[in-house]
Design an enzyme around this catalytic site. Structure first.
Site, PDB file in Angstrom:
ATOM      1  N   ARG A  97       0.865  -1.183   0.000  1.00  0.00           N
ATOM      2  CA  ARG A  97       0.000   0.000   0.000  1.00  0.00           C
ATOM      3  C   ARG A  97       0.900   1.231   0.000  1.00  0.00           C
ATOM      4  NH1 ARG A  97      -2.675   2.840   4.998  1.00  0.00           N
ATOM      5  NH2 ARG A  97      -3.673   4.532   3.845  1.00  0.00           N
ATOM      6  N   HIS A 142      -2.925  10.858   0.926  1.00  0.00           N
ATOM      7  CA  HIS A 142      -2.318  10.648   2.248  1.00  0.00           C
ATOM      8  C   HIS A 142      -1.625  11.961   2.622  1.00  0.00           C
ATOM      9  CE1 HIS A 142      -0.755   7.272   5.051  1.00  0.00           C
ATOM     10  NE2 HIS A 142      -0.479   8.431   5.637  1.00  0.00           N
ATOM     11  N   GLU A 187      -7.380   8.621   6.692  1.00  0.00           N
ATOM     12  CA  GLU A 187      -7.564   9.246   8.000  1.00  0.00           C
ATOM     13  C   GLU A 187      -8.102  10.681   7.993  1.00  0.00           C
ATOM     14  OE1 GLU A 187      -3.900   8.792  10.173  1.00  0.00           O
ATOM     15  OE2 GLU A 187      -4.241   6.663  10.462  1.00  0.00           O
ATOM     16  N   ASN A 329      -7.330   1.834  10.151  1.00  0.00           N
ATOM     17  CA  ASN A 329      -6.015   2.029  10.769  1.00  0.00           C
ATOM     18  C   ASN A 329      -6.248   1.980  12.267  1.00  0.00           C
ATOM     19  OD1 ASN A 329      -5.038   2.482   8.234  1.00  0.00           O
ATOM     20  ND2 ASN A 329      -4.412   4.599   8.573  1.00  0.00           N
ATOM     21  N   TYR A 331      -4.362   1.762  16.145  1.00  0.00           N
ATOM     22  CA  TYR A 331      -3.110   1.843  16.876  1.00  0.00           C
ATOM     23  C   TYR A 331      -3.274   1.723  18.383  1.00  0.00           C
ATOM     24  CZ  TYR A 331      -0.578   3.221  12.637  1.00  0.00           C
ATOM     25  OH  TYR A 331       0.005   3.229  11.397  1.00  0.00           O
ATOM     26  N   GLU A 398      -3.618  -0.257   8.316  1.00  0.00           N
ATOM     27  CA  GLU A 398      -2.387   0.093   9.048  1.00  0.00           C
ATOM     28  C   GLU A 398      -2.457  -0.442  10.465  1.00  0.00           C
ATOM     29  OE1 GLU A 398      -1.053   4.205   9.351  1.00  0.00           O
ATOM     30  OE2 GLU A 398      -1.566   4.493   7.237  1.00  0.00           O
TER      31      GLU A 398
END
Ligand code: BGC
Length: 493
Positions: A97, A142, A187, A329, A331, A398
């Protein structure tokens, strides 16, 4: 007992322990690796590329970057992309990606001037990936906005919907014959909240509670417009899939009190529901709780209407259902408690939310404390997405861990092992449709306002070396082994 039978017994015991402590990846479970253009490419003004908002911010306001650096050279992947494809291939990753730099394609943002050298660069990269059996996945945006647009308000200007759609159209025309997986936007929260609310990201505006919400509406419409363009014009021929990627954190109530449970839900709705609900929820539109809280506080501040720009019924319909998958994504996890309203001062998104968040210091963290290993939180999040957003297919676009610069990055291995097991638990035991996991990141790179201080790579990059030498960390060995054996140790250590 003979020596032979003792040996046999040992082998049998070893195999059963191994069987208990490792699990097989399903055959159709796909693991890839990711990067983004500004973070790795360099070549910031080469071959006709225009200026992006990060070029501008790092050159004119280096004080906004912890180490004062820029992505002018970064990993120099603009020149080293062939070497990078070999790094991906040598570990056995099935997918890469990467993102496109908008100002490398349209130097001033507008479609009246195309930079052929930019198109050539990405064509070469895509062809190199395919020649090495790695599937390309493109992120269209991005965070690399042509600087020119900042003069016109950037993502707060509704015209961005049409600018972004023209840019995406050229990408589908140029690369869509070979690229079958697309992310429109990476995002939205980071774009809007950090770029227009707190100002820690380019373009560095801090109008929290106002500009970040204006941006939110435009990002959603721009995403929907590009989805609809692809769906109608390109998908029938190119047969690809397209979706949005939303960073989503899990919010766990800090106690059993009703007000803390509500606070955890509110945090979720402000954090990612504001982007996910309009696209994935069956009713579309913003989450009601976000509308209510912003409207109430706006009124207390003396505004005649809510600072959150309304979505009309037509816009709600236009945005609803515009993603072939939920690009996730993830985290971290946080505990959440209710907070009493702050005194009325200036508009502020955090004050709109009325929550207090904290984490458990015993959760494994790396060089930034936000990134913590909480596998149960990841699993709850996956279930939340399944249960609230019509059971979408989820692509983990991600997941990654910041180290301290060490080559023996054993904590990164723990992090991915723990999270991959959480994803497999959700897939196997909870029937969550999640069969793709993409690691952030292939190599150490430019970590936005943190500069080069925070390494996320499987490969270490020496940024003081003109050749930007890449050196495998221990986690390269982990993934190489995982992708070869397709067996994942079940423990979290
Ligand atoms: C972004 C990446 C970033 C990573 C680690 C994600 O939010 O998409 O660009 O490097 O997190 O902070």
């Amino acid at each position: 007992m003979t020596i032979g039978s003792v040996t046999l017994l040992v082998i049998v015991c070893f195999c059963s322990v191994y069987a208990q402590s490792s699990r097989k990846l399903p055959d159709d479970f796909n693991i890839g690796v990711a990067t983004a253009a500004y973070q790795i490419e360099g070549g910031w003004n080469e071959d006709g590329k225009g200026e992006g908002i990060w070029d501008y911010m790092t050159h004119h306001h280096p004080e906004k970057i912890t180490d004062g650096s820029s992505g002018d050279v970064a990993c120099d992947s603009y020149h080293k992309y062939k070497q990078d494809v070999q790094l991906i291939k040598s570990l056995g990753f099935q997918r890469y990606r990467f993102s496109i730099s908008w100002p490398r394609i349209f130097p001033n943002g507008f479609m009246n001037k195309v930079n052929q050298a930019g198109i050539d660069y990405y064509n070469n990269l895509i062809n190199e990936l395919l020649a090495n059996d790695v599937e390309p996945m493109i992120t269209i945006y991005h965070w690399n906005l042509p600087q020119n647009f900042t003069n016109f308000g950037g993502w707060t200007n509704p015209q961005i919907v049409s600018w972004f759609t023209s840019y995406a159209k050229l990408l589908f025309e140029s690369f869509g014959d070979r690229v079958k997986l697309w992310i429109t936007i990476n995002e939205p929260k980071q774009i809007c909240v950090f770029g227009y609310g707190t100002g820690i990201f380019a373009p560095g505006l801090n109008y929290s509670g106002v500009a970040d919400y204006m941006c939110t509406k435009n990002v959603l419409l721009a995403h929907a417009s590009v989805y609809r363009l692809y769906d109608k014009i390109f998908k029938p021929k190119q047969k690809g899939r397209i979706g949005i990627t939303i960073e989503s954190v899990w919010g766990e109530p800090g106690s059993d009190a009703e007000e803390d449970k509500k606070a955890a839900d509110r945090m979720i709705q402000f954090d990612f529901g504001i982007y996910a609900h309009p696209v994935f929820h069956k009713n579309g539109g913003y989450p009601k709780v976000v509308e209510e809280y912003v409207a109430r506080r706006s009124s207390a501040e003396g505004f005649s209407k809510s600072r959150l720009p309304k979505l009309t019924p037509k816009e709600i319909d236009y945005i609803k259902g515009t993603s072939d998958f939920y690009g996730l994504n993830h985290y971290s996890t946080m505990y959440v408690k209710n907070k009493l309203p702050d005194p009325i001062t200036n508009p502020c998104r955090i004050k709109d939310m009325q929550v207090h968040t904290y984490d458990d210091p015993s959760w494994l963290s790396g060089s930034i404390s936000y990134f913590r290993l909480v596998p149960w939180g990841f699993r709850k999040l996956l279930n939340y997405i399944k249960n609230n957003y019509q059971d979408p297919e989820i692509i983990v676009t991600e997941n990654g861990f910041p180290d301290y610069g060490e080559i023996e990055d054993n904590n990164r291995i723990k992090f991915h092992k723990g999270n991959l097991n959480a994803v497999l638990d959700a897939l196997i035991y909870d029937n969550v449709k999640v069969k793709d996991y993409i690691v952030w990141s292939l190599m150490d790179n430019y970590e936005w306002s943190e500069g080069y201080r925070i390494p996320f790579g499987l490969y270490h990059v020496n940024f003081t070396d003109v050749n930007r030498q890449r050196t495998p960390k221990a986690s390269c060995g982990f993934f190489k082994d995982l992708l070869y054996t397709r067996k994942l140790a079940h423990d979290e250590n």
